[in-house]
Structure formats: C-alpha cells, structure tokens
Design an enzyme around this catalytic site. Structure first.
Site, PDB file in Angstrom:
ATOM      1  N   GLY A  80      13.139  62.372  20.880  1.00  0.00           N
ATOM      2  CA  GLY A  80      14.571  62.488  21.173  1.00  0.00           C
ATOM      3  C   GLY A  80      15.435  61.302  20.813  1.00  0.00           C
ATOM      4  O   GLY A  80      16.572  61.227  21.268  1.00  0.00           O
TER       5      GLY A  80
ATOM      6  N   VAL B  92      10.816  70.442  17.779  1.00  0.00           N
ATOM      7  CA  VAL B  92      10.036  70.896  18.939  1.00  0.00           C
ATOM      8  C   VAL B  92      10.021  72.416  19.113  1.00  0.00           C
ATOM      9  O   VAL B  92       9.322  72.921  19.990  1.00  0.00           O
ATOM     10  CB  VAL B  92      10.513  70.218  20.249  1.00  0.00           C
ATOM     11  CG1 VAL B  92      10.374  68.707  20.158  1.00  0.00           C
ATOM     12  CG2 VAL B  92      11.942  70.616  20.596  1.00  0.00           C
TER      13      VAL B  92
ATOM     14  N   TYR C 219      28.848  73.210  31.684  1.00  0.00           N
ATOM     15  CA  TYR C 219      27.438  72.906  31.411  1.00  0.00           C
ATOM     16  C   TYR C 219      26.653  74.211  31.179  1.00  0.00           C
ATOM     17  O   TYR C 219      25.662  74.238  30.468  1.00  0.00           O
ATOM     18  CB  TYR C 219      26.847  72.073  32.555  1.00  0.00           C
ATOM     19  CG  TYR C 219      25.649  71.257  32.142  1.00  0.00           C
ATOM     20  CD1 TYR C 219      25.749  70.273  31.165  1.00  0.00           C
ATOM     21  CD2 TYR C 219      24.397  71.483  32.718  1.00  0.00           C
ATOM     22  CE1 TYR C 219      24.639  69.532  30.782  1.00  0.00           C
ATOM     23  CE2 TYR C 219      23.294  70.740  32.343  1.00  0.00           C
ATOM     24  CZ  TYR C 219      23.423  69.767  31.376  1.00  0.00           C
ATOM     25  OH  TYR C 219      22.317  69.038  31.003  1.00  0.00           O
TER      26      TYR C 219
ATOM     27  N   LYS D 203      18.022  73.539  32.164  1.00  0.00           N
ATOM     28  CA  LYS D 203      17.514  72.364  32.897  1.00  0.00           C
ATOM     29  C   LYS D 203      16.789  72.801  34.176  1.00  0.00           C
ATOM     30  O   LYS D 203      15.818  72.167  34.590  1.00  0.00           O
ATOM     31  CB  LYS D 203      18.653  71.395  33.241  1.00  0.00           C
ATOM     32  CG  LYS D 203      19.241  70.655  32.045  1.00  0.00           C
ATOM     33  CD  LYS D 203      18.223  69.774  31.333  1.00  0.00           C
ATOM     34  CE  LYS D 203      18.864  68.842  30.326  1.00  0.00           C
ATOM     35  NZ  LYS D 203      17.873  68.222  29.425  1.00  0.00           N
TER      36      LYS D 203
ATOM     37  N   THR E 257      26.659  59.959  24.901  1.00  0.00           N
ATOM     38  CA  THR E 257      25.712  60.074  23.780  1.00  0.00           C
ATOM     39  C   THR E 257      26.187  61.207  22.869  1.00  0.00           C
ATOM     40  O   THR E 257      27.152  61.908  23.188  1.00  0.00           O
ATOM     41  CB  THR E 257      24.295  60.437  24.274  1.00  0.00           C
ATOM     42  OG1 THR E 257      24.369  61.733  24.887  1.00  0.00           O
ATOM     43  CG2 THR E 257      23.743  59.434  25.271  1.00  0.00           C
TER      44      THR E 257
HETATM   45  P1  NAP Z   1      21.010  62.634  22.043  1.00  0.00           P
HETATM   46  O1  NAP Z   1      20.972  61.211  21.656  1.00  0.00           O
HETATM   47  O2  NAP Z   1      21.824  63.550  21.201  1.00  0.00           O
HETATM   48  O3  NAP Z   1      19.499  63.160  22.159  1.00  0.00           O
HETATM   49  C1  NAP Z   1      19.158  64.533  22.101  1.00  0.00           C
HETATM   50  C2  NAP Z   1      17.986  64.624  21.179  1.00  0.00           C
HETATM   51  O4  NAP Z   1      17.436  65.954  21.135  1.00  0.00           O
HETATM   52  C3  NAP Z   1      18.368  64.276  19.738  1.00  0.00           C
HETATM   53  O5  NAP Z   1      17.456  63.322  19.232  1.00  0.00           O
HETATM   54  C4  NAP Z   1      18.220  65.616  19.049  1.00  0.00           C
HETATM   55  O6  NAP Z   1      17.988  65.544  17.672  1.00  0.00           O
HETATM   56  C5  NAP Z   1      17.050  66.171  19.792  1.00  0.00           C
HETATM   57  N1  NAP Z   1      16.788  67.552  19.440  1.00  0.00           N
HETATM   58  C6  NAP Z   1      17.637  68.623  19.545  1.00  0.00           C
HETATM   59  N2  NAP Z   1      17.015  69.729  19.070  1.00  0.00           N
HETATM   60  C7  NAP Z   1      15.754  69.351  18.687  1.00  0.00           C
HETATM   61  C8  NAP Z   1      14.648  70.019  18.142  1.00  0.00           C
HETATM   62  N3  NAP Z   1      14.665  71.337  17.886  1.00  0.00           N
HETATM   63  N4  NAP Z   1      13.507  69.304  17.853  1.00  0.00           N
HETATM   64  C9  NAP Z   1      13.456  67.987  18.096  1.00  0.00           C
HETATM   65  N5  NAP Z   1      14.480  67.285  18.621  1.00  0.00           N
HETATM   66  C10 NAP Z   1      15.618  67.968  18.913  1.00  0.00           C
HETATM   67  O7  NAP Z   1      21.566  62.809  23.544  1.00  0.00           O
HETATM   68  P2  NAP Z   1      21.050  62.273  24.962  1.00  0.00           P
HETATM   69  O8  NAP Z   1      22.231  62.376  25.840  1.00  0.00           O
HETATM   70  O9  NAP Z   1      20.327  61.002  24.800  1.00  0.00           O
HETATM   71  O10 NAP Z   1      20.039  63.424  25.422  1.00  0.00           O
HETATM   72  C11 NAP Z   1      18.686  63.168  25.762  1.00  0.00           C
HETATM   73  C12 NAP Z   1      18.269  63.976  26.979  1.00  0.00           C
HETATM   74  O11 NAP Z   1      18.951  63.483  28.122  1.00  0.00           O
HETATM   75  C13 NAP Z   1      18.591  65.461  26.893  1.00  0.00           C
HETATM   76  O12 NAP Z   1      17.544  66.202  27.496  1.00  0.00           O
HETATM   77  C14 NAP Z   1      19.844  65.562  27.729  1.00  0.00           C
HETATM   78  O13 NAP Z   1      20.061  66.861  28.236  1.00  0.00           O
HETATM   79  C15 NAP Z   1      19.496  64.582  28.815  1.00  0.00           C
HETATM   80  N6  NAP Z   1      20.615  64.123  29.645  1.00  0.00           N
HETATM   81  C16 NAP Z   1      21.712  63.576  29.065  1.00  0.00           C
HETATM   82  C17 NAP Z   1      22.773  63.154  29.861  1.00  0.00           C
HETATM   83  C18 NAP Z   1      24.008  62.559  29.252  1.00  0.00           C
HETATM   84  O14 NAP Z   1      25.031  62.477  29.950  1.00  0.00           O
HETATM   85  N7  NAP Z   1      23.979  62.107  28.022  1.00  0.00           N
HETATM   86  C19 NAP Z   1      22.695  63.279  31.265  1.00  0.00           C
HETATM   87  C20 NAP Z   1      21.538  63.841  31.822  1.00  0.00           C
HETATM   88  C21 NAP Z   1      20.496  64.264  30.995  1.00  0.00           C
HETATM   89  P3  NAP Z   1      19.211  66.077  16.703  1.00  0.00           P
HETATM   90  O15 NAP Z   1      20.319  65.096  16.845  1.00  0.00           O
HETATM   91  O16 NAP Z   1      18.580  66.143  15.375  1.00  0.00           O
HETATM   92  O17 NAP Z   1      19.599  67.445  17.188  1.00  0.00           O
END
Ligand code: NAP
Length: 258
Positions: A15, A68, A158, A165, A196
């Site tokens: 990720g 994935v 959301y 989730k 992000t």
């Molecule tokens: P991010 O940097 O955009 O990370 C999301 C990642 O998921 C990216 O690397 C993305 O790659 C990858 N991804 C999506 N589809 C995929 C696939 N089919 N195969 C492999 N990788 C894939 O955003 P983030 O905020 O750090 O998110 C990371 C996690 O934290 C997520 O589960 C998110 O729901 C969770 N989260 C985020 C927040 C927030 O406020 N940011 C809060 C709570 C939880 P691509 O860019 O290539 O799609």
C-alpha cells in the site's frame, strides 16, 4: 518498547503509493525499529515512485509487483519473497479502493459492481494476503490492517467503503481466531483522517478533518508518525497477547457520543 523492537524480523508492506501513504509512515517506523522490509507496487504506474522511496532503506530493499485483486500476482509475489527471505514475521495491509462515484452520492445508490470492487480490493485482499503470508510465518507473526470509524458508524460520503471496512474488521477477527494457534496475530489500526491520495477521493474530506479538530477529545485527528509508532507496538512483542482487535488512533474521537 526498545528502539530495535523489530530487530531480526522481516515484513511485507502493501500500500505505498507515495510519501504521504500511511503504509510509508508505518514502513519507516518498522524499518527504524530494525525490521527488514519487502514492498509491493501496483502496476508500472507506481513502480518508479515506490522504487525511489524505498531506496532510502538501502539499495538491496526489494519490491515486487502485486495487484491484490489478482490471485496469480499474489502467488507470484510471495514466491519471489520466498526466494529472498527464509521466513516472514510481519504483514502490513494498507490498501483500499472504491469507485469515486460511490464515495460522492448517497449509499442507497451503490451499484452491485462498486460494492463488489470495494470489498474485493479493501477486504477480501486481507484474507488472501494473510493466507499467503502465514505460510512463511513459521515462527509466529503479526498482521496489521488499516481501517476507519466509518466501519461502525455512518460517516457522510464514506458509504460503501464503510461497509467494506466493517468486512475488513470482521475478517481480521476470523483470521485472528484461525491463525492464533500458529502464534500469528491479526489486528487493525483505526486511524482518524489523514491527508493522503486515497483520502482525497472522499467528498468533503477537509470538513472531516475540521470536525475532528472541533470534536475529538485531543482536538485533532492523528499524524502519520503516530500511526507508525502504533504500528511498531502492534508488531512487537509488547503486543504479544493482543489479537483480533481494532485499536483507535484518532485523537479519541471514537469515544464521543455527541
Ligand atoms: P494511499 O496512499 O492512496 O494508499 C492506498 C493504497 O492502496 C495505494 O498504494 C493504492 O495503490 C493501493 N491499492 C488500491 N487498489 C489496489 C490494488 N488492487 N492492489 C494493490 N494495491 C492497491 O492512501 P492511505 O490513506 O494511505 O490508505 C491506506 C489505508 O489506510 C487504506 O486502507 C485506507 O482506507 C486506510 N485509512 C486511511 C485513512 C485516511 O484518512 N487517509 C484513515 C483511516 C484508514 P494505487 O494508488 O495504485 O491505487
């Protein structure tokens, strides 16, 4: 917790898209705590980005492609991991996706396809990756997944991601029960909002951040560094008796009723 709480451990990180990714914050903390890491990247589009970032950990840090949602790519990823690491100790799942239109309107309009895609990428992937990683966790292990409060309460916009989730969190509990006898722990960090790439896809995200500043006990959400520290704790022996849990790192927002 010692500075080198993860010394001698090997982890796989799913990720990292860019330097703002939560996966990157946790990877930096795991690395600082002594872990050796192997990364995925999703397709050629992200290859250079991830390559440049991980060069910070030394030229021998490896990354392999893995979407994935693709079982063959998951199998290929872990067979390459097997070639370079005798065993695995840690897995970070920090991956989520839902079609943009599903995160804008109302939940009742969610299409069958958007529902399927959101659950495949964001929830089923934890099951598939855990199954593959567990095979190499011959000395126990720690699996960590990122989740959000929208799993348990309705958060405007959301939508289907909240439902995915909820499935991720329930999957973590079932996986924890299955894998516990092999000393493999499975936990989730429920992070408050962080700026992000994925967050930008959620309509009204800035208002969410402001809401936390006004209503969370600590008057803020959380920082990527703080998620890193929590990630080290959950991966370390300090959390050796903790499994199947969702730990909120959200400025305390989750406890508030009003
Ligand atoms: P991010 O940097 O955009 O990370 C999301 C990642 O998921 C990216 O690397 C993305 O790659 C990858 N991804 C999506 N589809 C995929 C696939 N089919 N195969 C492999 N990788 C894939 O955003 P983030 O905020 O750090 O998110 C990371 C996690 O934290 C997520 O589960 C998110 O729901 C969770 N989260 C985020 C927040 C927030 O406020 N940011 C809060 C709570 C939880 P691509 O860019 O290539 O799609």
């Amino acid at each position: 917790m010692s500075d080198q709480a993860l010394s001698g451990k090997t982890g796989v990180v799913f990720g990292v898209a860019n330097k703002r990714s939560i996966a990157w914050a946790i990877a930096k903390a795991w690395h600082k705590a002594g872990a050796r890491l192997i990364f995925n990247y999703q397709g050629e589009r992200l290859r250079e980005n991830v390559e440049e970032l991980i060069s910070e950990f030394g030229a021998d840090t490896q990354m392999f492609p893995c979407d994935v949602t693709n079982d063959a790519e998951i199998e290929a990823f872990f067979s390459r991991v097997k070639e370079v690491a005798p065993k695995l100790d840690l897995l970070l799942h920090s991956v989520a996706f839902a079609p943009k239109e599903a995160l804008e309107g109302d939940f009742v309009s969610t299409t069958r396809e958007a529902f399927r895609v959101a659950h495949d990428v964001s929830a089923y992937s934890l099951v598939a990756l855990s199954r593959a990683a567990a095979e190499f966790m011959t000395d126990g292990g720690s699996i960590l997944a990122m989740t959000y409060f929208g799993a348990v309460k309705v958060v405007p916009h959301y939508n289907v991601m909240g439902v995915a989730k909820a499935s991720l969190e329930a999957s973590a509990r079932y996986l924890a029960a299955d894998l516990g006898a092999r000393k493999i722990r499975v936990n989730c960090i429920s992070a408050g909002p962080v700026q992000t790439l994925a967050a930008r896809g959620i309509a009204g995200f800035s208002a969410m951040l402001k809401h936390y500043e006004e209503h969370a006990p600590l008057k803020r959400s959380c920082s990527p560094d703080e998620l890193g520290h929590t990630g080290v704790f959950l991966a370390s022996d300090g959390a050796a008796a903790i499994t199947g849990q969702v730990l909120y790192v959200d400025g305390g927002y989750e406890i508030m009723g009003m």
